[in-house]
Design a protein around this motif. Structure first.
Motif, PDB file in Angstrom:
ATOM      1  N   TYR A  32      -8.587  17.125   7.053  1.00 10.79           N
ATOM      2  CA  TYR A  32      -9.426  16.492   6.037  1.00 10.79           C
ATOM      3  C   TYR A  32      -9.366  14.985   6.220  1.00 10.79           C
ATOM      4  CZ  TYR A  32      -4.755  16.324   3.946  1.00 10.79           C
ATOM      5  OH  TYR A  32      -3.405  16.134   3.737  1.00 10.79           O
ATOM      6  N   TYR A  33     -10.063  14.280   5.346  1.00 11.99           N
ATOM      7  CA  TYR A  33     -10.124  12.824   5.417  1.00 11.99           C
ATOM      8  C   TYR A  33      -9.826  12.254   4.033  1.00 11.99           C
ATOM      9  CZ  TYR A  33     -12.557  13.824   9.758  1.00 11.99           C
ATOM     10  OH  TYR A  33     -12.876  14.288  11.006  1.00 11.99           O
ATOM     11  N   LEU A  34      -9.315  11.054   4.035  1.00 16.12           N
ATOM     12  CA  LEU A  34      -9.028  10.357   2.780  1.00 16.12           C
ATOM     13  C   LEU A  34      -9.647   8.969   2.840  1.00 16.12           C
ATOM     14  CD1 LEU A  34      -5.314  11.435   2.543  1.00 16.12           C
ATOM     15  CD2 LEU A  34      -7.127  12.170   0.989  1.00 16.12           C
ATOM     16  N   PHE A  35     -10.105   8.502   1.696  1.00 16.04           N
ATOM     17  CA  PHE A  35     -10.832   7.240   1.639  1.00 16.04           C
ATOM     18  C   PHE A  35     -10.406   6.432   0.420  1.00 16.04           C
ATOM     19  CE2 PHE A  35     -14.096   8.778   4.595  1.00 16.04           C
ATOM     20  CZ  PHE A  35     -14.021  10.145   4.404  1.00 16.04           C
ATOM     21  N   TRP A  36     -10.566   5.144   0.549  1.00 11.38           N
ATOM     22  CA  TRP A  36     -10.555   4.251  -0.603  1.00 11.38           C
ATOM     23  C   TRP A  36     -11.897   3.539  -0.644  1.00 11.38           C
ATOM     24  CZ3 TRP A  36      -7.382   3.824  -4.649  1.00 11.38           C
ATOM     25  CH2 TRP A  36      -6.091   4.386  -4.548  1.00 11.38           C
ATOM     26  N   TYR A  37     -12.555   3.643  -1.812  1.00  7.27           N
ATOM     27  CA  TYR A  37     -13.822   2.964  -2.038  1.00  7.27           C
ATOM     28  C   TYR A  37     -13.604   1.893  -3.100  1.00  7.27           C
ATOM     29  CZ  TYR A  37     -16.887   6.160   0.558  1.00  7.27           C
ATOM     30  OH  TYR A  37     -17.527   6.864   1.540  1.00  7.27           O
ATOM     31  N   LYS A  38     -14.366   0.815  -2.970  1.00  4.02           N
ATOM     32  CA  LYS A  38     -14.336  -0.299  -3.924  1.00  4.02           C
ATOM     33  C   LYS A  38     -15.679  -0.376  -4.628  1.00  4.02           C
ATOM     34  CE  LYS A  38     -14.200  -5.381  -3.795  1.00  4.02           C
ATOM     35  NZ  LYS A  38     -14.049  -6.550  -2.887  1.00  4.02           N
ATOM     36  N   GLN A  39     -15.648  -0.497  -5.954  1.00  2.00           N
ATOM     37  CA  GLN A  39     -16.887  -0.630  -6.729  1.00  2.00           C
ATOM     38  C   GLN A  39     -16.771  -1.855  -7.628  1.00  2.00           C
ATOM     39  OE1 GLN A  39     -17.849   2.510  -9.606  1.00  2.00           O
ATOM     40  NE2 GLN A  39     -19.951   2.498  -8.861  1.00  2.00           N
ATOM     41  N   PRO A  40     -17.311  -3.007  -7.175  1.00  2.00           N
ATOM     42  CA  PRO A  40     -17.287  -4.216  -8.013  1.00  2.00           C
ATOM     43  C   PRO A  40     -18.170  -4.013  -9.239  1.00  2.00           C
ATOM     44  CG  PRO A  40     -17.731  -4.742  -5.699  1.00  2.00           C
ATOM     45  CD  PRO A  40     -17.880  -3.262  -5.855  1.00  2.00           C
ATOM     46  N   PRO A  41     -17.971  -4.800 -10.279  1.00  2.00           N
ATOM     47  CA  PRO A  41     -18.777  -4.654 -11.498  1.00  2.00           C
ATOM     48  C   PRO A  41     -20.268  -4.769 -11.206  1.00  2.00           C
ATOM     49  CG  PRO A  41     -16.910  -6.100 -11.900  1.00  2.00           C
ATOM     50  CD  PRO A  41     -16.938  -5.830 -10.427  1.00  2.00           C
ATOM     51  N   SER A  42     -21.014  -3.781 -11.618  1.00  2.00           N
ATOM     52  CA  SER A  42     -22.471  -3.769 -11.469  1.00  2.00           C
ATOM     53  C   SER A  42     -22.940  -3.877 -10.018  1.00  2.00           C
ATOM     54  CB  SER A  42     -23.104  -4.904 -12.297  1.00  2.00           C
ATOM     55  OG  SER A  42     -22.765  -4.742 -13.652  1.00  2.00           O
ATOM     56  N   ARG A  43     -22.078  -3.512  -9.121  1.00  2.00           N
ATOM     57  CA  ARG A  43     -22.464  -3.541  -7.709  1.00  2.00           C
ATOM     58  C   ARG A  43     -22.150  -2.204  -7.060  1.00  2.00           C
ATOM     59  NH1 ARG A  43     -20.305  -8.727  -4.686  1.00  2.00           N
ATOM     60  NH2 ARG A  43     -21.615  -7.797  -3.077  1.00  2.00           N
ATOM     61  N   GLN A  44     -22.699  -1.985  -5.894  1.00  2.80           N
ATOM     62  CA  GLN A  44     -22.574  -0.663  -5.316  1.00  2.80           C
ATOM     63  C   GLN A  44     -21.249  -0.431  -4.635  1.00  2.80           C
ATOM     64  OE1 GLN A  44     -26.189  -1.959  -3.327  1.00  2.80           O
ATOM     65  NE2 GLN A  44     -25.559  -0.639  -1.640  1.00  2.80           N
ATOM     66  N   LEU A  47     -17.113   1.341   1.223  1.00  2.00           N
ATOM     67  CA  LEU A  47     -15.905   1.919   1.815  1.00  2.00           C
ATOM     68  C   LEU A  47     -14.936   0.811   2.202  1.00  2.00           C
ATOM     69  CD1 LEU A  47     -14.443   4.436   2.928  1.00  2.00           C
ATOM     70  CD2 LEU A  47     -15.592   4.003   5.101  1.00  2.00           C
ATOM     71  N   VAL A  48     -13.685   0.955   1.805  1.00  2.00           N
ATOM     72  CA  VAL A  48     -12.644  -0.011   2.142  1.00  2.00           C
ATOM     73  C   VAL A  48     -11.882   0.446   3.378  1.00  2.00           C
ATOM     74  CG1 VAL A  48     -10.490  -1.071   1.364  1.00  2.00           C
ATOM     75  CG2 VAL A  48     -12.376  -0.739  -0.258  1.00  2.00           C
ATOM     76  N   ILE A  49     -11.464   1.720   3.366  1.00  4.86           N
ATOM     77  CA  ILE A  49     -10.622   2.207   4.454  1.00  4.86           C
ATOM     78  C   ILE A  49     -10.672   3.723   4.487  1.00  4.86           C
ATOM     79  CG2 ILE A  49      -8.464   2.398   3.149  1.00  4.86           C
ATOM     80  CD1 ILE A  49      -7.117   0.905   5.554  1.00  4.86           C
ATOM     81  N   ARG A  50     -10.445   4.267   5.668  1.00  2.00           N
ATOM     82  CA  ARG A  50     -10.569   5.711   5.906  1.00  2.00           C
ATOM     83  C   ARG A  50      -9.381   6.167   6.739  1.00  2.00           C
ATOM     84  NH1 ARG A  50     -15.564   8.905   7.818  1.00  2.00           N
ATOM     85  NH2 ARG A  50     -14.742  10.498   9.194  1.00  2.00           N
ATOM     86  N   GLN A  51      -8.893   7.374   6.419  1.00  2.00           N
ATOM     87  CA  GLN A  51      -7.742   7.933   7.134  1.00  2.00           C
ATOM     88  C   GLN A  51      -8.034   9.378   7.493  1.00  2.00           C
ATOM     89  OE1 GLN A  51      -4.334   6.529   7.650  1.00  2.00           O
ATOM     90  NE2 GLN A  51      -4.076   8.362   8.897  1.00  2.00           N
ATOM     91  N   GLU A  52      -7.841   9.730   8.751  1.00  2.00           N
ATOM     92  CA  GLU A  52      -7.955  11.120   9.168  1.00  2.00           C
ATOM     93  C   GLU A  52      -6.596  11.788   8.999  1.00  2.00           C
ATOM     94  OE1 GLU A  52     -11.077   8.909  11.567  1.00  2.00           O
ATOM     95  OE2 GLU A  52      -9.042   8.553  10.861  1.00  2.00           O
ATOM     96  N   ALA A  53      -6.571  12.966   8.425  1.00  2.00           N
ATOM     97  CA  ALA A  53      -5.303  13.629   8.111  1.00  2.00           C
ATOM     98  C   ALA A  53      -4.505  13.983   9.355  1.00  2.00           C
ATOM     99  CB  ALA A  53      -5.554  14.880   7.280  1.00  2.00           C
ATOM    100  N   TYR A  54      -5.189  14.174  10.486  1.00  2.00           N
ATOM    101  CA  TYR A  54      -4.470  14.571  11.695  1.00  2.00           C
ATOM    102  C   TYR A  54      -3.782  13.387  12.366  1.00  2.00           C
ATOM    103  CZ  TYR A  54      -8.557  12.796  14.274  1.00  2.00           C
ATOM    104  OH  TYR A  54      -9.554  12.017  14.791  1.00  2.00           O
ATOM    105  N   LYS A  55      -4.105  12.180  11.926  1.00  4.63           N
ATOM    106  CA  LYS A  55      -3.492  10.992  12.505  1.00  4.63           C
ATOM    107  C   LYS A  55      -2.239  10.604  11.725  1.00  4.63           C
ATOM    108  CE  LYS A  55      -7.565   8.838  14.574  1.00  4.63           C
ATOM    109  NZ  LYS A  55      -8.418   7.617  14.625  1.00  4.63           N
ATOM    110  N   GLN A  56      -1.154  10.427  12.423  1.00  6.59           N
ATOM    111  CA  GLN A  56       0.089  10.023  11.760  1.00  6.59           C
ATOM    112  C   GLN A  56       0.110   8.533  11.463  1.00  6.59           C
ATOM    113  OE1 GLN A  56       3.332  11.455  14.150  1.00  6.59           O
ATOM    114  NE2 GLN A  56       3.210  13.509  13.284  1.00  6.59           N
ATOM    115  N   GLN A  57      -0.593   7.755  12.287  1.00  9.29           N
ATOM    116  CA  GLN A  57      -0.590   6.312  12.108  1.00  9.29           C
ATOM    117  C   GLN A  57      -1.419   5.934  10.901  1.00  9.29           C
ATOM    118  OE1 GLN A  57      -1.867   4.172  15.557  1.00  9.29           O
ATOM    119  NE2 GLN A  57      -1.234   2.187  14.736  1.00  9.29           N
TER     120      GLN A  57
END
Lengths: 116, 112
Positions: A32-44, A47-57
């Motif tokens: 699977y994949y994991l993400f962090w998204y940023k949503q500023p006030p009144s803005r769209q 994507l901040v950063i993405r991680q693949e579960a199979y990657k240890q780094q």
């Protein structure tokens, strides 16, 4: 069903300091994949950063880095040298490929305030 | 390159009225998503299209919500009739072959 939990509704940090936002998730999948998204006030949402579960780094993008602990199902975001522009809602999301596209499940978000 | 375009940005309607939202994805993106984001919550997927086919509409309240993506490009999401609980931000996102999702600015719906 997959769930994503962000236990910190609000966080604050001083400008130039470091802050860590927490996220845990629940899944029975191994790929699977994991993400962090940023949503500023009144803005769209962006994507901040993405991680693949199979990657240890752990993934890193400039001042943003993650601490991915697969066994603990934990995925925290560290923001270094915080800037005023980092103030926003931050959403952790779990992603699973289904039928050729990505299905995302989001947490409830953490509101980050950056104090000058 | 233009991002995901949504219109209108804001909509205020009386309950029981119909409403429609429009989304134009990034050019070339084959996958389109509609999410609903309630106040203080994260987005929740309503429907996902791959080209013109709805591949996941399990979270779409089909008694009052409908969506279409004719010709596999832009998409319309409709609510008829709207209820007070439908007040939310409706987000559209697109991606190319399931990679990073790009979000539009959203439509903020208020049902009175």
């Amino acid at each position: 069903a997959q769930t994503v939990t962000q236990s910190q509704p609000e966080m604050s940090v001083q400008e130039a300091e470091t802050v860590t936002l927490s996220c845990t998730y629940d899944t029975s999948e191994s790929d699977y994949y994991l993400f962090w998204y940023k949503q500023p006030p009144s803005r769209q949402m962006i994507l901040v950063i993405r991680q693949e579960a199979y990657k240890q780094q752990n993934a890193t993008e400039n001042r943003f880095s993650v601490n991915f602990q697969k066994a603990a199902k934990s995925f925290s975001l560290k923001i270094s040298d915080s800037q005023l522009g980092d103030a926003a809602m931050y959403f952790c999301a779990y992603g699973l490929y289904q039928g050729g596209s990505e299905k995302l499940v989001f947490g409830k978000g953490t509101k980050l305030t950056v104090n000058p | 390159e233009a991002g995901v375009v949504q219109s209108p940005r804001y909509k205020i309607i009386e309950k029981k009225q119909p409403v429609a939202f429009w989304c134009n994805p990034i050019s070339g993106h084959n996958t389109l998503y509609w999410y609903r984001q309630n106040l203080g919550q994260g987005p929740e997927l309503l429907i996902r299209y791959e080209n013109e086919e709805a591949v996941d509409d399990s979270q779409l309240p089909k008694d009052r919500f409908s969506a279409e993506r004719l010709k596999g490009v832009d998409s319309t999401l409709k609510i008829q009739p709207a209820e007070l609980g439908d007040s939310a931000v409706y987000l559209c996102a697109s991606s190319l072959e399931g990679l990073e999702q790009f979000f539009g600015p959203g439509t903020r719906l208020t049902v009175l």
